[in-house]
Design a protein around this motif. Sequence first.
Motif, PDB file in Angstrom:
ATOM      1  N   HIS A  71      -8.967   1.122  11.594  1.00  0.00           N
ATOM      2  CA  HIS A  71      -8.703  -0.243  12.070  1.00  0.00           C
ATOM      3  C   HIS A  71      -8.716  -1.218  10.899  1.00  0.00           C
ATOM      4  CE1 HIS A  71      -8.832  -3.847  14.549  1.00  0.00           C
ATOM      5  NE2 HIS A  71      -9.887  -4.233  13.864  1.00  0.00           N
ATOM      6  N   ASN A  72      -9.649  -1.023   9.969  1.00  0.00           N
ATOM      7  CA  ASN A  72      -9.750  -1.925   8.816  1.00  0.00           C
ATOM      8  C   ASN A  72      -8.505  -1.845   7.937  1.00  0.00           C
ATOM      9  OD1 ASN A  72     -12.226  -2.883   9.584  1.00  0.00           O
ATOM     10  ND2 ASN A  72     -13.407  -1.533   8.223  1.00  0.00           N
ATOM     11  N   GLU A  73      -7.960  -0.646   7.790  1.00  0.00           N
ATOM     12  CA  GLU A  73      -6.754  -0.492   6.966  1.00  0.00           C
ATOM     13  C   GLU A  73      -5.568  -1.206   7.613  1.00  0.00           C
ATOM     14  OE1 GLU A  73      -7.095   3.676   4.559  1.00  0.00           O
ATOM     15  OE2 GLU A  73      -7.068   3.829   6.738  1.00  0.00           O
ATOM     16  N   LYS A  74      -5.437  -1.085   8.917  1.00  0.00           N
ATOM     17  CA  LYS A  74      -4.329  -1.761   9.607  1.00  0.00           C
ATOM     18  C   LYS A  74      -4.513  -3.276   9.566  1.00  0.00           C
ATOM     19  CE  LYS A  74      -3.161   2.030  12.743  1.00  0.00           C
ATOM     20  NZ  LYS A  74      -3.025   2.466  14.155  1.00  0.00           N
ATOM     21  N   SER A  75      -5.764  -3.715   9.681  1.00  0.00           N
ATOM     22  CA  SER A  75      -6.032  -5.160   9.606  1.00  0.00           C
ATOM     23  C   SER A  75      -5.711  -5.686   8.222  1.00  0.00           C
ATOM     24  CB  SER A  75      -7.499  -5.440   9.946  1.00  0.00           C
ATOM     25  OG  SER A  75      -7.787  -5.089  11.282  1.00  0.00           O
ATOM     26  N   TRP A  76      -6.072  -4.899   7.197  1.00  0.00           N
ATOM     27  CA  TRP A  76      -5.742  -5.298   5.825  1.00  0.00           C
ATOM     28  C   TRP A  76      -4.230  -5.457   5.670  1.00  0.00           C
ATOM     29  CZ3 TRP A  76      -2.420  -3.027   2.436  1.00  0.00           C
ATOM     30  CH2 TRP A  76      -2.356  -3.608   1.165  1.00  0.00           C
ATOM     31  N   PHE A 109      11.618  -9.560   0.827  1.00  0.00           N
ATOM     32  CA  PHE A 109      10.367  -9.660   0.081  1.00  0.00           C
ATOM     33  C   PHE A 109      10.121  -8.380  -0.716  1.00  0.00           C
ATOM     34  CE2 PHE A 109      10.251 -11.856   4.101  1.00  0.00           C
ATOM     35  CZ  PHE A 109       9.723 -13.107   3.821  1.00  0.00           C
ATOM     36  N   VAL A 110       9.683  -8.558  -1.967  1.00  0.00           N
ATOM     37  CA  VAL A 110       9.254  -7.412  -2.778  1.00  0.00           C
ATOM     38  C   VAL A 110       7.735  -7.316  -2.672  1.00  0.00           C
ATOM     39  CG1 VAL A 110       9.190  -6.342  -5.056  1.00  0.00           C
ATOM     40  CG2 VAL A 110      11.152  -7.738  -4.398  1.00  0.00           C
ATOM     41  N   LEU A 111       7.238  -6.183  -2.226  1.00  0.00           N
ATOM     42  CA  LEU A 111       5.799  -5.989  -2.148  1.00  0.00           C
ATOM     43  C   LEU A 111       5.250  -5.578  -3.514  1.00  0.00           C
ATOM     44  CD1 LEU A 111       5.298  -4.147   1.259  1.00  0.00           C
ATOM     45  CD2 LEU A 111       5.613  -6.587   0.778  1.00  0.00           C
ATOM     46  N   ASP A 112       3.932  -5.571  -3.613  1.00  0.00           N
ATOM     47  CA  ASP A 112       3.287  -5.070  -4.827  1.00  0.00           C
ATOM     48  C   ASP A 112       3.370  -3.540  -4.835  1.00  0.00           C
ATOM     49  OD1 ASP A 112       2.121  -7.654  -5.831  1.00  0.00           O
ATOM     50  OD2 ASP A 112       1.153  -7.574  -3.861  1.00  0.00           O
ATOM     51  N   ALA A 113       3.061  -2.955  -5.973  1.00  0.00           N
ATOM     52  CA  ALA A 113       2.958  -1.496  -6.045  1.00  0.00           C
ATOM     53  C   ALA A 113       1.645  -1.103  -5.376  1.00  0.00           C
ATOM     54  CB  ALA A 113       2.998  -1.026  -7.495  1.00  0.00           C
ATOM     55  N   LEU A 114       1.722  -0.581  -4.185  1.00  0.00           N
ATOM     56  CA  LEU A 114       0.534  -0.283  -3.385  1.00  0.00           C
ATOM     57  C   LEU A 114       0.080   1.156  -3.610  1.00  0.00           C
ATOM     58  CD1 LEU A 114       1.818  -1.845  -0.031  1.00  0.00           C
ATOM     59  CD2 LEU A 114       0.381  -2.945  -1.774  1.00  0.00           C
ATOM     60  N   ASN A 115      -1.214   1.406  -3.397  1.00  0.00           N
ATOM     61  CA  ASN A 115      -1.648   2.803  -3.413  1.00  0.00           C
ATOM     62  C   ASN A 115      -1.169   3.467  -2.120  1.00  0.00           C
ATOM     63  OD1 ASN A 115      -3.659   2.623  -1.284  1.00  0.00           O
ATOM     64  ND2 ASN A 115      -5.085   1.728  -2.769  1.00  0.00           N
ATOM     65  N   LEU A 116      -1.330   4.760  -2.027  1.00  0.00           N
ATOM     66  CA  LEU A 116      -0.707   5.500  -0.931  1.00  0.00           C
ATOM     67  C   LEU A 116      -1.232   5.098   0.441  1.00  0.00           C
ATOM     68  CD1 LEU A 116      -0.406   9.077  -2.480  1.00  0.00           C
ATOM     69  CD2 LEU A 116       1.379   7.343  -2.216  1.00  0.00           C
ATOM     70  N   ARG A 117      -2.517   4.857   0.547  1.00  0.00           N
ATOM     71  CA  ARG A 117      -3.049   4.484   1.857  1.00  0.00           C
ATOM     72  C   ARG A 117      -2.668   3.049   2.206  1.00  0.00           C
ATOM     73  NH1 ARG A 117      -5.648   8.190   4.532  1.00  0.00           N
ATOM     74  NH2 ARG A 117      -6.258   6.683   6.127  1.00  0.00           N
TER      75      ARG A 117
END
Length: 349
Positions: free
Chosen positions: A163-168, A243-251
């Motif tokens: 849930h925290n990951e989706k909220s983030w 929009f260009v997102l940042d380079a995110l980690n896999l999760r």
Amino acid sequence: MGTFEKILITRLRFIGDIVLTTPVIRAVRKKFPNSYIAYLADKNAITLLENNPYLDELIPLDFSWTLKEQLNFIKTLRTKKFDLVIDLFGNPRSAILSFLSGAKTRIGGEFGWRKYLYTHPIPRSEERKNAIKFHLDYLKPIGITFSEPLSYEDMKTEIFLSHNEKSWATEYLKSKGIDLNKKTVGIHPGATWPAKMWFKENFAELANRIALKLNANVIITHSENETELAIEVFNLTSRKNIFVLDALNLRQLASVLSLVDLYISNDCGPMHISVAVGTKTIGIFGPGEEDIWFPYPNSEGHKALRVDVECHPCHLDFCNKEGENYMKCMKLLTVDMVFNEVVKLLKRG
């Protein structure tokens, strides 16, 4: 064959390939509900298996380790006293690690000299199989079989987000100025190898059409190595609602993709991540074989796009054709073709 107290599953490398083994994890847990099950893989890709309820332990491998560090790792692996190893990769490193684990039962592919390191080498088959069925067939020696044809539930890939990951992810997209009340479509113009990359101009034109004709947000995803490409694509667009997102980690990437309505990706890891978080996905294929590497049903909103050419499949990382035939498979896949599929999939709700 009886039960096993401690089981190790391993697919050492490649993001998409590891995601494609999640049906194996689920099937092994169903067969052995009380066993201790661990998974061994590259330290970055293995993060996609965090929160997987069918696993008891994740064992990350760092390919930059020194020889001494590798030897220490093997010693630690042996102390875990696995009874069974299922090696879904079968390269020299994974075969040797399987053998040195000390497990009495070792399953792996019948590839050259490596077959001698397994107690149950799986012979090569003339049958054409998708990647998931290929992996699931490795379970036959331990009594796990499936009815043909494989069901969606047998084949379903999974990434488990908290849930925290989706909220983030929700807050992150909002911080980028993205209105989540509108349809949001992701595009991924990068890939591991140039031959698998649809042209950046095409991605830019596709983004423009989605944003302007469908009044949707378009987000551009990328790895650190693909940042320059993502910015080039963005600069070729109208930039409105794009929009260009940042380079995110896999999760983080998985969390963001779980919120979009549709994802359009070249044949690479993020394509598989998108499907595994339940997002409708269009896979763009050139030299690759979609019947093997895109085993995802259209009934769930997934679609592989490829135009047939005489040199397919070439299995090349770099196109070796010249002139008009250079990247012909990608040239023939038009923006119109992809946009039409986008419209169809978004209409399905």
